[in-house]
Design an enzyme around this catalytic site. Structure first.
Site, PDB file in Angstrom:
ATOM      1  N   CYS A 149      51.150   2.212  30.432  1.00 40.38           N
ATOM      2  CA  CYS A 149      49.885   2.790  30.884  1.00 40.38           C
ATOM      3  C   CYS A 149      50.106   3.568  32.170  1.00 40.38           C
ATOM      4  CB  CYS A 149      48.832   1.708  31.096  1.00 40.38           C
ATOM      5  SG  CYS A 149      49.223   0.578  32.450  1.00 40.38           S
ATOM      6  N   CYS A 153      51.663   1.729  35.083  1.00 42.22           N
ATOM      7  CA  CYS A 153      53.128   1.602  35.007  1.00 42.22           C
ATOM      8  C   CYS A 153      53.799   2.856  35.582  1.00 42.22           C
ATOM      9  CB  CYS A 153      53.576   1.411  33.561  1.00 42.22           C
ATOM     10  SG  CYS A 153      53.009  -0.107  32.787  1.00 42.22           S
ATOM     11  N   ASP A 197      53.842  46.068  37.006  1.00 50.03           N
ATOM     12  CA  ASP A 197      54.841  47.076  37.334  1.00 50.03           C
ATOM     13  C   ASP A 197      54.899  48.029  36.143  1.00 50.03           C
ATOM     14  OD1 ASP A 197      57.250  48.326  38.426  1.00 50.03           O
ATOM     15  OD2 ASP A 197      58.280  47.239  36.822  1.00 50.03           O
ATOM     16  N   ASP A 219      59.695  43.107  36.123  1.00 45.97           N
ATOM     17  CA  ASP A 219      60.978  42.831  35.472  1.00 45.97           C
ATOM     18  C   ASP A 219      62.182  43.061  36.366  1.00 45.97           C
ATOM     19  OD1 ASP A 219      60.798  45.688  35.506  1.00 45.97           O
ATOM     20  OD2 ASP A 219      62.371  45.735  33.974  1.00 45.97           O
ATOM     21  N   ASP A 229      60.613  43.758  42.080  1.00 46.01           N
ATOM     22  CA  ASP A 229      59.341  43.082  41.818  1.00 46.01           C
ATOM     23  C   ASP A 229      59.347  41.630  42.287  1.00 46.01           C
ATOM     24  OD1 ASP A 229      58.262  45.340  40.463  1.00 46.01           O
ATOM     25  OD2 ASP A 229      59.377  44.784  38.664  1.00 46.01           O
TER      26      ASP A 229
END
Length: 731
Positions: free
Chosen positions: A16, A19, A419, A622, A626
């Protein structure tokens, strides 16, 4: 000492949320641990810091649980064989033993009155209580030794009380020769229902982690390697970088590498979400885990094992699933005081009914019902199962969510900055305009291809690709050389030929007037321009103009249209010139106030920081330039076709170059967070309604046990509905 920066542990014995909290607390107390999170659904712990593995394992075991180190290169555990598991057998045996106990009660509404003798009931209930239910005693005792509370203690206390009262009444009845109520069926049925609930819960959790197992199963165990001119079969762990690997048609590629010989198509759907096979030829990179199509491939190994793309994907998804969403903090705070509070309520129920009503038997049964209904298990599963299902289905669609906080924050995005180059466009220039002064475009292209035959410049490649596509043979050019910042020059049949910028042409005194109209059209379209001229005995002669554009990705327009439809404002942040940016934006449907051009990396960062002050903002890019903006955004999206720097800076990686995945990521984020709140509602509502009813004597222990089991199953089943999600289909 074995030191590690990031470590994952497999944890056993947790039942649970309490725990999970106990294990997490134990790990954080170990010297050198900077951060530790424990996930109940995946039964794992993620630890960061300079610490010995043995110290972590010892801390978990001292807390009363089992632990083992999880390694990236560990073999995938085989799926269980067909047939009933040990847990399923236990549930079946418990049901067989409990059914005769509860059968008289089920038969009463039909006018059938019969009853098993007390000692037969005891004979049936005892193995359920102490053999099949032994797990609750073991786990409860371990938690008690660690001065902690968990669900197992509630179950053990509740069923033991019902069983003990029945033994007492049975002995009284035997000595006084009269009938007394027995509650063996309550104890046995509660244990049976909880065992059934745990079994169903475990099955559901396995389904929630199907995405991870599917990715792990892509790892081939062996590879066909060329060693000293001979083909040998080696375990994948023995393959080294630089080895030549042979992959036959239909086989799974075992390593990351580059094709040295052969042509084929690769099925990368489970890695990138791309449904169509991808053409591969000499020089192309291939990814381990993809399925080779029709051709024989000879591959030079670039990465294996933990350094492969597949291993990194699995590791990132596992890390995302192991970490906690911010919403989980609410659950942790509740779970920390839940079990002690429930035991207190049960004690008050016992004393209240016993002292006020004087019916200690009913008081004990009501206290048992309180203990049984109040299970924190559903609370512990509410968030992680939804995160597992959401990140898993996203990974299958090519959306790699590296940060679970990003999964939660993505739903709040109201602005997405893109971009341009390499994100909304392909990122590779193509020859878009060819203007020959004399009308002979073939000769113009042949001369341009000849002067750039040995160049690696992107524009040179565009010219050579165009010549190849048009089946134009390059003219032989001698003494070809690059002129820094200007262009390239060479000799054709003893005459000087130059290809380069307009300013170089002006410096050489070349009249550009014959192609001025074409140049103006190219400038308005945002194309880059190169001029070709030849010096003869009569002086310089302008041969023509070549214009280059970056082709727009075919999916980009749909991506922008869909974001507008979702109420999200897209922005274009480009380092390119304003004309090129406006030309691309106009074709994609950007508004004029959504276009920002001629930005340096620092300008992009500043723009993102300004937008972040106004609300949640996403950034899609990419390239290396950036990376600062990706890191500063609320959520950064990196194109998988981009640089490693961009992917490290972003929280979400799009595994294929399709900007439409941004909208899909927002969609799955919204759905996942919605599921988390639904799960928390179901987890809380069972307790909010059930505990008062049990305390007031309006809830039988057997019904309480069924409700407790149902709460966990309903939470996990609700999370599994996310597996039905798929990216939006486009016409």
């Amino acid at each position: 000492m074995n030191l590690t920066a990031n470590l994952r542990l497999g944890i056993t014995g947790m039942t649970c949320a309490s725990c999970a909290g106990r294990v997490e607390k134990a790990l954080r107390k170990v010297a050198g641990v900077q951060e530790a999170t424990v996930n109940l659904a995946t039964e794992s712990a993620s630890v960061r810091g300079a610490v010995a593995v043995a110290a972590l394992l010892q801390a978990v075991e001292k807390a009363g649980y089992g632990a083992r180190e999880l390694r990236d290169d560990a073999p995938v555990k085989p799926e269980p064989q067909a047939g009933l598991s040990k847990e399923a057998w236990h549930v079946l045996l418990a049901a067989v033993l409990s059914l005769p106990l509860v059968a008289p009660m089920l038969a009463m509404p039909f006018g059938v009155h019969w009853e098993l003798s007390g000692w037969v009931q005891w004979l049936l209930a005892t193995p359920v209580q102490f053999w099949l239910g032994a797990r609750f005693y073991r786990a409860g005792w371990a938690a008690l030794k660690a001065r902690s509370g968990n669900m197992d203690q509630l179950v053990a206390l509740g069923t033991s009380a019902a069983y003990g009262l029945s033994i007492y009444n049975l002995l009284v009845a035997s000595s006084e020769h009269h009938s007394v109520p027995l509650y063996f069926e309550s104890a046995a049925v509660v244990i049976t229902l909880i065992l059934m609930g745990k079994w169903l819960e475990a099955r559901a959790k396995r389904q929630a982690s199907d995405a991870i197992r599917a990715l792990q199963a892509l790892r081939p165990l062996t590879a066909q390697v060329l060693r000293e001119g001979k083909e040998v079969t080696l375990p994948i762990a023995d393959v080294a970088v630089g080895d030549t690997v042979l992959v036959r048609p239909g086989e799974r590629i075992p390593v990351d590498g580059v094709i040295e010989e052969g042509n084929s198509h690769n099925d990368e759907s489970l890695l990138t979400g791309e449904s169509l096979p991808v053409a591969k030829s000499v020089g192309d990179r291939v990814t381990g885990g993809a399925v080779n199509g029709e051709g024989m491939l000879r591959i030079r190994t670039l990465a294996v094992g933990a350094e492969s793309v597949l291993a990194r994907i699995v590791r990132l998804v596992e890390d995302a699933q192991a970490k906690k969403a911010p919403i989980q903090r609410i659950v942790d705070q509740v779970s920390a005081v839940f079990v002690p509070s429930v035991i207190g309520i049960a004690l008050l129920t016992l004393l209240g009914w016993g002292l006020i009503q004087g019916d200690w038997t009913q008081a004990l049964l009501n206290a048992v019902a309180v203990l049984v209904i109040a299970c924190p298990c559903a609370l512990g599963l509410a968030t992680p199962t939804a995160v597992m299902a959401g990140t898993g289905v996203a990974a299958r669609a090519g959306i790699l969510i590296q940060d679970v906080e990003a999964l939660e924050h993505t739903r709040n995005l109201r602005t997405i900055a893109f971009d341009k180059t390499g994100t909304l466009t392909v990122g590779q220039p193509t020859l878009t305009l060819l203007y020959a002064v004399d009308g002979n475009e073939g000769r113009l292209l042949a001369l341009a291809a000849g002067v750039q035959a040995g160049s690696e410049h992107p524009l040179a490649k565009a010219v050579l690709n165009a010549a190849k596509a048009r089946d134009v043979q390059a003219v032989a050019v001698a003494e070809s050389r690059a002129v820094a910042g200007q262009g390239i020059e060479g000799q054709v049949e003893g005459q000087r030929i130059v290809l380069g910028h307009a300013r170089w042409m002006a410096a050489l005194g070349i009249d550009l007037g014959p192609a001025r109209t074409a140049a103006e059209a190219a400038a308005q379209a945002g194309y880059s321009q190169s001029w070709l001229a030849l010096k003869s005995a009569r002086g310089w002669e302008l041969l023509g103009l070549l214009a280059f554009g970056d082709e727009i990705r075919p999916q980009s327009a749909q991506a922008i249209t869909r974001l507008h439809a979702m109420g999200i404002r897209p922005l274009l942040l480009s380092g390119d010139n304003a004309a090129a940016a406006r030309a691309v934006a106009a074709r994609l449907g950007f508004q004029q106030d959504e276009i920002h051009a001629e930005l340096l990396p620092a300008d992009k960062l500043q723009k993102i920081q300004m937008l972040a002050k106004q609300g949640a903002v996403g950034m899609v890019g990419d390239g290396i330039n950036d990376a600062p903006a990706l890191a500063a955004a609320t959520v950064g999206f990196a194109m998988g076709s981009g640089t490693d720097v961009a992917m490290h800076a972003a929280a979400i990686t799009l595994m294929r170059p399709d900007p439409r995945l941004v909208a899909d990521a927002i969609d799955i984020s919204r759905r996942t967070v919605r599921k988390i709140w639904q799960n928390l509602f179901w987890a809380f509502i069972y307790n909010v309604i059930g505990i008062p009813l049990a305390a007031l004597g309006m809830l039988d222990p057997m019904i309480a046990g069924a409700a407790m089991a149902l709460s966990s199953v309903s939470v996990v089943s609700n999370s599994l509905l996310l597996r039905r999600w798929s990216p939006q289909k486009y016409d």
